[in-house]
Design a protein around this motif. Sequence first.
Motif, short mmCIF file in Angstrom:
data_model
loop_
_atom_site.label_atom_id
_atom_site.label_comp_id
_atom_site.label_asym_id
_atom_site.label_seq_id
_atom_site.Cartn_x
_atom_site.Cartn_y
_atom_site.Cartn_z
N LYS A 78 58.37 24.50 22.17
CA LYS A 78 57.00 24.70 22.63
C LYS A 78 56.54 26.14 22.41
CE LYS A 78 54.04 24.28 26.72
NZ LYS A 78 54.01 23.99 28.18
N PRO A 79 55.46 26.35 21.64
CA PRO A 79 54.95 27.71 21.45
C PRO A 79 54.16 28.17 22.67
CG PRO A 79 53.57 26.16 20.25
CD PRO A 79 54.70 25.35 20.85
N ILE A 80 54.31 29.43 23.00
CA ILE A 80 53.57 30.03 24.11
C ILE A 80 52.76 31.19 23.53
CG2 ILE A 80 53.73 31.25 26.31
CD1 ILE A 80 56.43 29.86 26.69
N VAL A 81 51.45 31.19 23.76
CA VAL A 81 50.58 32.24 23.26
C VAL A 81 50.36 33.26 24.37
CG1 VAL A 81 48.37 32.79 22.17
CG2 VAL A 81 49.45 30.57 21.76
N ILE A 82 50.59 34.53 24.03
CA ILE A 82 50.44 35.63 24.99
C ILE A 82 49.31 36.54 24.52
CG2 ILE A 82 51.55 37.59 26.12
CD1 ILE A 82 52.84 34.96 26.87
N ARG A 83 48.29 36.71 25.39
CA ARG A 83 47.18 37.62 25.07
C ARG A 83 47.05 38.74 26.11
NH1 ARG A 83 44.95 32.43 24.30
NH2 ARG A 83 44.56 31.93 22.09
N ASN A 84 47.58 38.50 27.30
CA ASN A 84 47.41 39.47 28.38
C ASN A 84 48.51 39.28 29.43
OD1 ASN A 84 46.55 37.15 29.93
ND2 ASN A 84 44.53 37.37 28.99
N GLU A 85 48.44 40.10 30.47
CA GLU A 85 49.46 40.06 31.52
C GLU A 85 49.48 38.71 32.22
OE1 GLU A 85 50.38 42.22 35.81
OE2 GLU A 85 49.26 43.33 34.27
N LYS A 86 48.31 38.13 32.43
CA LYS A 86 48.23 36.83 33.10
C LYS A 86 49.02 35.77 32.35
CE LYS A 86 44.82 33.44 34.71
NZ LYS A 86 43.36 33.12 34.80
N ASN A 87 48.93 35.78 31.00
CA ASN A 87 49.67 34.82 30.18
C ASN A 87 51.18 34.99 30.35
OD1 ASN A 87 47.30 35.18 27.46
ND2 ASN A 87 47.24 33.77 29.17
N VAL A 88 51.63 36.26 30.43
CA VAL A 88 53.07 36.53 30.58
C VAL A 88 53.57 35.99 31.91
CG1 VAL A 88 54.85 38.31 30.64
CG2 VAL A 88 52.87 38.60 29.15
N LEU A 89 52.84 36.26 32.97
CA LEU A 89 53.25 35.81 34.30
C LEU A 89 53.28 34.28 34.38
CD1 LEU A 89 51.25 38.36 36.48
CD2 LEU A 89 53.67 38.45 35.87
N LYS A 90 52.32 33.64 33.71
CA LYS A 90 52.29 32.18 33.69
C LYS A 90 53.46 31.59 32.91
CE LYS A 90 49.29 28.27 32.50
NZ LYS A 90 47.97 27.85 31.93
N ALA A 91 53.88 32.31 31.84
CA ALA A 91 54.99 31.82 31.01
C ALA A 91 56.34 31.95 31.71
CB ALA A 91 55.01 32.58 29.69
N PHE A 92 56.45 32.94 32.62
CA PHE A 92 57.71 33.17 33.33
C PHE A 92 57.44 33.22 34.85
CE2 PHE A 92 58.04 34.98 29.11
CZ PHE A 92 59.27 34.53 28.66
N PRO A 93 57.00 32.12 35.42
CA PRO A 93 56.57 32.14 36.83
C PRO A 93 57.68 32.49 37.81
CG PRO A 93 56.78 29.88 36.01
CD PRO A 93 56.90 30.78 34.82
N GLU A 94 58.92 32.20 37.44
CA GLU A 94 60.05 32.47 38.36
C GLU A 94 60.42 33.95 38.40
OE1 GLU A 94 61.84 31.23 34.36
OE2 GLU A 94 60.03 30.90 35.55
N HIS A 95 59.84 34.78 37.52
CA HIS A 95 60.21 36.20 37.45
C HIS A 95 58.99 37.11 37.58
CE1 HIS A 95 64.24 35.00 36.30
NE2 HIS A 95 63.78 34.34 35.25
N GLN A 96 57.95 36.66 38.24
CA GLN A 96 56.71 37.42 38.27
C GLN A 96 56.86 38.81 38.89
OE1 GLN A 96 53.31 35.35 39.79
NE2 GLN A 96 53.41 33.73 38.23
N ASP A 97 57.61 38.92 39.96
CA ASP A 97 57.78 40.22 40.62
C ASP A 97 58.48 41.22 39.70
OD1 ASP A 97 56.51 39.30 42.87
OD2 ASP A 97 58.36 38.81 43.95
N LYS A 98 59.55 40.77 39.02
CA LYS A 98 60.27 41.65 38.11
C LYS A 98 59.39 42.07 36.93
CE LYS A 98 64.94 39.86 39.03
NZ LYS A 98 66.13 39.19 38.43
N ILE A 99 58.60 41.15 36.42
CA ILE A 99 57.73 41.44 35.28
C ILE A 99 56.65 42.45 35.67
CG2 ILE A 99 56.02 40.45 33.71
CD1 ILE A 99 57.73 37.88 33.75
#
Length: 224
Positions: free
Chosen positions: A176-197
């Motif tokens: 599955k491809p994940i498109v990243i454009r901003n910080e919100k996209n990153v946090l959505k892609a790795f929801p279990e690690h949001q605090d660390k990110i």
Amino acid sequence: SALFSLTLESEAIMIIRIISFVLFILCIQEIPAQEERILLFENYEKGTILFKNRSKTHTLLNFDASNDNIMFKQGNEEMILTNSNQVDTAYIGGRKFIPIRNIYLECIATKHGDVYVHWNLKNTYKGKRGAYGMTTQTKVESINTAQMNYGYYENQYVDVYQLSNRNEYYLFKGDKPIVIRNEKNVLKAFPEHQDKIKEYIKENDVEFSTTMKVVGLLEYCLGL
């Protein structure tokens, strides 16, 4: 028998070279002179075009990060590689570009997985800069004596542009491809690690206008 085999081998190599050359010629056209382009490399770099039929062509290449084109130089003419559906991979100065549909992605290998960059650089108009460095959105028409030269008005204004980074970044989780454009996209892609990110972004001053900062962030995310 050995001579016959050698002859067949030589003919096969020649056929492959001819096919490669024909494909390369079919994939080029001259770039219109008026077309704005932003080259990713300062100079044309040694590169290789690998076609899907496994033939290849070696030449000097560059990448137009404004119009998503592989470019090369033929004499003094800048040319563009078209028909990307025939291209498997382009290697430019040790960097790897692959065509996906109608765009190219640069594949950057990191220790935790590959990060793909869809380059999209533009020159954004910022206004006009006057003789004293001030930038305005419209030209000021008043004239002072410092701008007069033997009775003729000297245009003291120049257009000011700023390089704008609108890159997209691609990751693959499974198929599955994940498109990243901003910080919100990153946090959505790795929801279990949001605090660390969030902590990594703050500590490393990550801005999405800085490509390698984003690549570093995504490498960190892939390693979590």
